[in-house]
Design a protein around this motif. Structure first.
Motif, PDB file in Angstrom:
ATOM      1  N   THR A  58      21.341  -3.938  13.670  1.00  0.00           N
ATOM      2  CA  THR A  58      20.091  -3.131  14.082  1.00  0.00           C
ATOM      3  C   THR A  58      19.850  -1.801  14.260  1.00  0.00           C
ATOM      4  OG1 THR A  58      19.937  -5.102  15.676  1.00  0.00           O
ATOM      5  CG2 THR A  58      17.906  -3.257  16.002  1.00  0.00           C
ATOM      6  N   ASP A  59      18.747  -1.045  13.233  1.00  0.00           N
ATOM      7  CA  ASP A  59      19.266  -0.152  13.505  1.00  0.00           C
ATOM      8  C   ASP A  59      18.000   0.978  14.357  1.00  0.00           C
ATOM      9  OD1 ASP A  59      18.854   2.714  12.952  1.00  0.00           O
ATOM     10  OD2 ASP A  59      18.127   3.029  10.428  1.00  0.00           O
ATOM     11  N   TYR A  60      18.038   0.708  15.487  1.00  0.00           N
ATOM     12  CA  TYR A  60      17.360   1.696  16.390  1.00  0.00           C
ATOM     13  C   TYR A  60      16.468   2.379  16.426  1.00  0.00           C
ATOM     14  CZ  TYR A  60      19.310  -2.919  18.848  1.00  0.00           C
ATOM     15  OH  TYR A  60      19.814  -4.137  19.542  1.00  0.00           O
ATOM     16  N   SER A  61      17.231   2.841  15.793  1.00  0.00           N
ATOM     17  CA  SER A  61      16.364   4.900  15.247  1.00  0.00           C
ATOM     18  C   SER A  61      14.860   4.460  14.341  1.00  0.00           C
ATOM     19  CB  SER A  61      17.017   5.836  14.517  1.00  0.00           C
ATOM     20  OG  SER A  61      17.952   5.131  13.740  1.00  0.00           O
ATOM     21  N   ALA A  62      15.239   3.990  13.382  1.00  0.00           N
ATOM     22  CA  ALA A  62      14.335   2.977  12.568  1.00  0.00           C
ATOM     23  C   ALA A  62      13.378   2.305  13.528  1.00  0.00           C
ATOM     24  CB  ALA A  62      14.742   2.361  11.926  1.00  0.00           C
ATOM     25  N   LEU A  63      13.561   1.363  14.062  1.00  0.00           N
ATOM     26  CA  LEU A  63      12.075   0.509  14.636  1.00  0.00           C
ATOM     27  C   LEU A  63      12.195   1.822  15.777  1.00  0.00           C
ATOM     28  CD1 LEU A  63      11.181  -2.425  16.058  1.00  0.00           C
ATOM     29  CD2 LEU A  63      12.900  -2.127  17.927  1.00  0.00           C
ATOM     30  N   GLN A  64      12.621   2.265  16.375  1.00  0.00           N
ATOM     31  CA  GLN A  64      12.189   3.606  17.007  1.00  0.00           C
ATOM     32  C   GLN A  64      11.006   3.864  16.249  1.00  0.00           C
ATOM     33  OE1 GLN A  64      13.981   6.649  19.279  1.00  0.00           O
ATOM     34  NE2 GLN A  64      12.201   7.140  20.983  1.00  0.00           N
ATOM     35  N   ARG A  65      11.399   4.498  15.377  1.00  0.00           N
ATOM     36  CA  ARG A  65       9.893   5.513  14.509  1.00  0.00           C
ATOM     37  C   ARG A  65       8.944   4.427  13.866  1.00  0.00           C
ATOM     38  NH1 ARG A  65      14.913   7.157  12.118  1.00  0.00           N
ATOM     39  NH2 ARG A  65      14.702   5.385  10.507  1.00  0.00           N
ATOM     40  N   GLU A  66       9.539   4.025  14.018  1.00  0.00           N
ATOM     41  CA  GLU A  66       8.388   2.809  13.376  1.00  0.00           C
ATOM     42  C   GLU A  66       7.030   2.204  14.544  1.00  0.00           C
ATOM     43  OE1 GLU A  66       7.903  -2.055  11.649  1.00  0.00           O
ATOM     44  OE2 GLU A  66      10.007  -1.130  11.788  1.00  0.00           O
ATOM     45  N   LEU A  67       7.836   1.995  15.344  1.00  0.00           N
ATOM     46  CA  LEU A  67       7.048   2.091  16.472  1.00  0.00           C
ATOM     47  C   LEU A  67       6.034   2.903  16.855  1.00  0.00           C
ATOM     48  CD1 LEU A  67       8.906  -0.830  18.527  1.00  0.00           C
ATOM     49  CD2 LEU A  67       7.422  -1.193  17.500  1.00  0.00           C
ATOM     50  N   GLY A  68       5.922   4.303  16.563  1.00  0.00           N
ATOM     51  CA  GLY A  68       5.884   5.015  16.844  1.00  0.00           C
ATOM     52  C   GLY A  68       6.975   5.679  18.337  1.00  0.00           C
ATOM     53  N   VAL A  69       6.983   5.506  19.232  1.00  0.00           N
ATOM     54  CA  VAL A  69       7.962   6.238  20.536  1.00  0.00           C
ATOM     55  C   VAL A  69       8.536   7.481  19.982  1.00  0.00           C
ATOM     56  CG1 VAL A  69       9.185   5.563  22.207  1.00  0.00           C
ATOM     57  CG2 VAL A  69       8.068   4.159  21.097  1.00  0.00           C
ATOM     58  N   PRO A  70       7.796   8.168  20.777  1.00  0.00           N
ATOM     59  CA  PRO A  70       8.044   9.755  21.323  1.00  0.00           C
ATOM     60  C   PRO A  70       9.537   9.673  21.401  1.00  0.00           C
ATOM     61  CG  PRO A  70       6.457   9.710  22.526  1.00  0.00           C
ATOM     62  CD  PRO A  70       6.490   7.966  22.225  1.00  0.00           C
ATOM     63  N   THR A  71      10.087  10.629  21.159  1.00  0.00           N
ATOM     64  CA  THR A  71      11.442  10.619  21.594  1.00  0.00           C
ATOM     65  C   THR A  71      11.691  11.085  22.939  1.00  0.00           C
ATOM     66  OG1 THR A  71      11.909  13.479  20.417  1.00  0.00           O
ATOM     67  CG2 THR A  71      12.445  11.585  19.476  1.00  0.00           C
ATOM     68  N   ARG A  72      10.405  12.230  23.664  1.00  0.00           N
ATOM     69  CA  ARG A  72      10.722  12.744  24.872  1.00  0.00           C
ATOM     70  C   ARG A  72       9.523  11.979  25.673  1.00  0.00           C
ATOM     71  NH1 ARG A  72      10.117  18.963  24.999  1.00  0.00           N
ATOM     72  NH2 ARG A  72      12.713  19.525  25.061  1.00  0.00           N
ATOM     73  N   ARG A  73      10.042  12.020  26.866  1.00  0.00           N
ATOM     74  CA  ARG A  73       8.954  10.737  27.793  1.00  0.00           C
ATOM     75  C   ARG A  73       8.056  11.903  27.899  1.00  0.00           C
ATOM     76  NH1 ARG A  73      11.296   6.336  30.719  1.00  0.00           N
ATOM     77  NH2 ARG A  73       9.318   5.242  30.264  1.00  0.00           N
ATOM     78  N   ALA A  74       6.646  11.636  28.197  1.00  0.00           N
ATOM     79  CA  ALA A  74       5.923  11.995  28.655  1.00  0.00           C
ATOM     80  C   ALA A  74       5.484  12.005  30.012  1.00  0.00           C
ATOM     81  CB  ALA A  74       4.452  11.641  27.801  1.00  0.00           C
ATOM     82  N   PRO A  75       4.948  12.806  30.394  1.00  0.00           N
ATOM     83  CA  PRO A  75       4.518  12.681  32.057  1.00  0.00           C
ATOM     84  C   PRO A  75       3.337  11.220  32.374  1.00  0.00           C
ATOM     85  CG  PRO A  75       3.614  15.081  31.293  1.00  0.00           C
ATOM     86  CD  PRO A  75       4.875  13.836  30.010  1.00  0.00           C
ATOM     87  N   SER A  76       3.614  10.414  32.439  1.00  0.00           N
ATOM     88  CA  SER A  76       2.963   9.608  33.072  1.00  0.00           C
ATOM     89  C   SER A  76       1.539   9.640  34.208  1.00  0.00           C
ATOM     90  CB  SER A  76       3.631   8.030  33.170  1.00  0.00           C
ATOM     91  OG  SER A  76       2.372   7.092  33.455  1.00  0.00           O
ATOM     92  N   HIS A  77       0.245   9.021  34.308  1.00  0.00           N
ATOM     93  CA  HIS A  77      -0.489   9.779  34.624  1.00  0.00           C
ATOM     94  C   HIS A  77      -0.574   7.924  36.150  1.00  0.00           C
ATOM     95  CE1 HIS A  77      -2.357  13.018  32.534  1.00  0.00           C
ATOM     96  NE2 HIS A  77      -2.594  12.067  31.459  1.00  0.00           N
ATOM     97  N   HIS A  78      -0.345   6.955  35.195  1.00  0.00           N
ATOM     98  CA  HIS A  78       0.245   6.497  36.319  1.00  0.00           C
ATOM     99  C   HIS A  78       1.622   6.214  36.916  1.00  0.00           C
ATOM    100  CE1 HIS A  78      -3.475   4.317  34.105  1.00  0.00           C
ATOM    101  NE2 HIS A  78      -2.263   4.493  32.950  1.00  0.00           N
ATOM    102  N   SER A  79       2.292   7.132  37.197  1.00  0.00           N
ATOM    103  CA  SER A  79       3.093   7.317  37.918  1.00  0.00           C
ATOM    104  C   SER A  79       2.861   7.619  39.162  1.00  0.00           C
ATOM    105  CB  SER A  79       3.879   8.515  37.667  1.00  0.00           C
ATOM    106  OG  SER A  79       4.016   9.907  38.399  1.00  0.00           O
ATOM    107  N   GLU A  80       1.466   8.358  40.055  1.00  0.00           N
ATOM    108  CA  GLU A  80       1.255   9.028  41.161  1.00  0.00           C
ATOM    109  C   GLU A  80       0.386   7.325  41.748  1.00  0.00           C
ATOM    110  OE1 GLU A  80       0.062  12.395  41.559  1.00  0.00           O
ATOM    111  OE2 GLU A  80       1.468  13.373  39.798  1.00  0.00           O
ATOM    112  N   VAL A  81       1.078   6.150  42.127  1.00  0.00           N
ATOM    113  CA  VAL A  81      -0.289   5.106  42.442  1.00  0.00           C
ATOM    114  C   VAL A  81      -0.639   5.152  43.837  1.00  0.00           C
ATOM    115  CG1 VAL A  81       0.120   2.337  43.337  1.00  0.00           C
ATOM    116  CG2 VAL A  81       1.216   3.855  41.174  1.00  0.00           C
ATOM    117  N   PRO A  82      -1.750   5.342  44.360  1.00  0.00           N
ATOM    118  CA  PRO A  82      -2.833   5.932  45.567  1.00  0.00           C
ATOM    119  C   PRO A  82      -1.782   4.555  46.183  1.00  0.00           C
ATOM    120  CG  PRO A  82      -4.119   5.030  44.476  1.00  0.00           C
ATOM    121  CD  PRO A  82      -2.963   5.052  43.728  1.00  0.00           C
TER     122      PRO A  82
END
Length: 77
Positions: free
Chosen positions: A24-48
């Motif tokens: 399995t070529d995981y890097s190709a799968l990641q590119r195909e799914l359009g997952v960014p290489t850097r993790r963006a800060p999530s707006h849902h991380s701060e659950v009230p």
């Protein structure tokens, strides 16, 4: 009399499919799914946090009938 050869071929094919594990070529799968290489800060991380309802618990406790004291004497079954 050709059934034995046919069955052996089918068994071989079934084993080949069962134990086939492609690389399995995981890097190709990641590119195909359009997952960014850097993790963006999530707006849902701060659950009230859930509000504290303890102030209301005793205030309305006398208005609610407590059915826990009664024992159900019916037999089921």
């Amino acid at each position: 009399m050709g059934r034995g050869r046919q069955k052996a071929k089918a068994t071989k094919q079934a084993r080949d499919i069962k134990y086939y594990s492609p690389n399995t070529d995981y890097s190709a799968l990641q590119r195909e799914l359009g997952v960014p290489t850097r993790r963006a800060p999530s707006h849902h991380s701060e659950v009230p946090a859930e509000p504290d309802y303890s102030a209301y618990e005793d205030k309305y406790a006398d208005q609610v009938e407590d059915d826990d004291d009664e024992v159900d004497t019916r037999r089921i079954g």
